[in-house]
Design a protein around this motif. Structure first.
Motif, PDB file in Angstrom:
ATOM      1  N   ASN A   1      29.395  38.519  48.604  1.00 15.93           N
ATOM      2  CA  ASN A   1      30.795  38.591  49.032  1.00 15.93           C
ATOM      3  C   ASN A   1      30.931  38.317  50.535  1.00 15.93           C
ATOM      4  O   ASN A   1      30.411  39.074  51.363  1.00 15.93           O
TER       5      ASN A   1
ATOM      6  N   THR B   1      38.502  34.508  52.505  1.00 12.60           N
ATOM      7  CA  THR B   1      38.346  33.425  51.527  1.00 12.60           C
ATOM      8  C   THR B   1      39.684  33.095  50.870  1.00 12.60           C
ATOM      9  O   THR B   1      40.608  33.920  50.853  1.00 12.60           O
TER      10      THR B   1
ATOM     11  N   HIS C   1      40.695  31.064  47.181  1.00 12.73           N
ATOM     12  CA  HIS C   1      40.184  30.398  45.973  1.00 12.73           C
ATOM     13  C   HIS C   1      38.669  30.223  46.047  1.00 12.73           C
ATOM     14  O   HIS C   1      38.121  29.183  45.668  1.00 12.73           O
ATOM     15  N   GLY C   2      37.997  31.261  46.534  1.00 13.60           N
ATOM     16  CA  GLY C   2      36.540  31.254  46.552  1.00 13.60           C
ATOM     17  C   GLY C   2      35.909  30.530  47.720  1.00 13.60           C
ATOM     18  O   GLY C   2      34.676  30.531  47.859  1.00 13.60           O
TER      19      GLY C   2
END
Length: 320
Positions: A65, A73, A75-76
């Protein structure tokens, strides 16, 4: 659900959890396996932010993470620095990702094709952990497949991932599977059992479309509960109780649907016909047949140590 190491706002560090994270990071970078770290966390009764025991998957997700390194972040994808304090620095985060994604740490390719008749929830560990007689508390974890050092197939209670059981039960697969097959086929050939199964088929549960509607209703209830929790209308304890109840309902519906499918595909009704069918049937079809009548088998410690053939006295069959 809050990220372990931070409070519900995601901005304030919980120092007691941050200490655990830094220790886990240090051990991971020292190339200690996640399996041994998780086993240690569970032994020390350190739980996730949801109050559940750690698993290799949940620990791996946490270590990956970017939030731990103070990174935001979308959307990843990392898009910049977050407005919270980092628990580890960016260089350490980068090292962690490189280590966790290293090819040598990847699990060997596996398939979903089963090679054991009783894997996946038929065998339960019956090792007594405390108490005596009827008051003994059993381990109760599911047995997993594991060959012996000589390559012979077997079922074991794992002390590590994924079950974290007692690690004290092992039973050879071949003789056990023969015994289970013989008993299950004899039970299926019983007129009384066949009559019960036929009656059950007449009361077969919901049709496929109705099951889908019932499952959709469960999902809607979970969404509503999540929204109520987000608005602070219910507590985390209440949300977890709703989730647990929904999971149980979902499992019951799916099992009832699967059982109805098995009932409709019953093979021959005579003992001879069943035995003949069993010889050539694929493993998954054999498992489906077992699931008609067998709930689980509790495997207890051997009553005659040193005996090489199957010790049937250690088996407790729980039939449906």
């Amino acid at each position: 659900m809050r990220c372990y190491g931070y409070d519900e706002t995601g901005r304030e560090v919980i120092e007691a959890e941050a200490v655990v994270i830094r220790d886990v990071v240090r051990r991971t970078l020292a190339e200690e396996s996640l399996r041994s770290i998780v086993a240690d966390l569970r032994r020390r009764e350190i739980v996730t932010s949801a109050g559940r025991p750690w698993t290799q998957q949940s620990l791996s997700r946490l270590l990956r993470n970017p939030r731990l390194a103070g990174l935001r972040t979308y959307h990843g994808e990392v898009v910049g620095k977050g407005q919270w304090d980092a628990i580890i620095d960016k260089a350490t985060h980068k090292k962690l990702l490189a280590l966790l994604d290293a090819p040598e740490r990847k699990q060997p390719f596996a398939t979903n094709v089963r090679k054991y008749l009783l894997s996946g929830g038929f065998l339960m560990c019956g090792y007594p952990l405390e108490g005596e007689g009827d008051e003994a508390h059993l381990c109760g974890k599911w047995l997993y497949t594991q060959p012996s050092n000589s390559g012979k197939r077997g079922y074991v209670c794992r002390s590590g991932s994924p079950s974290y059981g007692c690690g004290r039960i092992r039973i050879a697969a071949a003789s056990l599977e023969e015994e289970v097959a013989a008993r299950a086929l004899a039970r299926l050939a019983s007129p009384k059992v066949r009559a019960r199964l036929t009656a059950a088929l007449a009361k077969a549960p919901l049709a496929g479309e109705d099951v889908e509607q019932a499952l959709a209703a469960i999902d809607e209830r979970l969404v509503e509960a999540g929204q109520e929790y987000a608005r602070r209308q219910i507590s985390l304890v209440t949300l977890k109780a709703i989730e647990d109840e929904a999971k149980q309902e979902r499992r019951s519906l799916q099992e009832a649907q699967a059982q109805a499918t098995r009932l409709r595909s019953l093979p021959a009704t005579t003992p001879e016909g069943l035995a003949e069918w069993w010889v050539d049937a694929p493993l998954e079809r054999r498992r489906e047949l077992l699931a008609l009548v067998l709930d689980r088998i509790v495997v207890r410690p051997a009553t005659r140590p040193g005996v090489t053939h199957l010790d049937a006295d250690r088996l407790e069959f729980v039939w449906k």
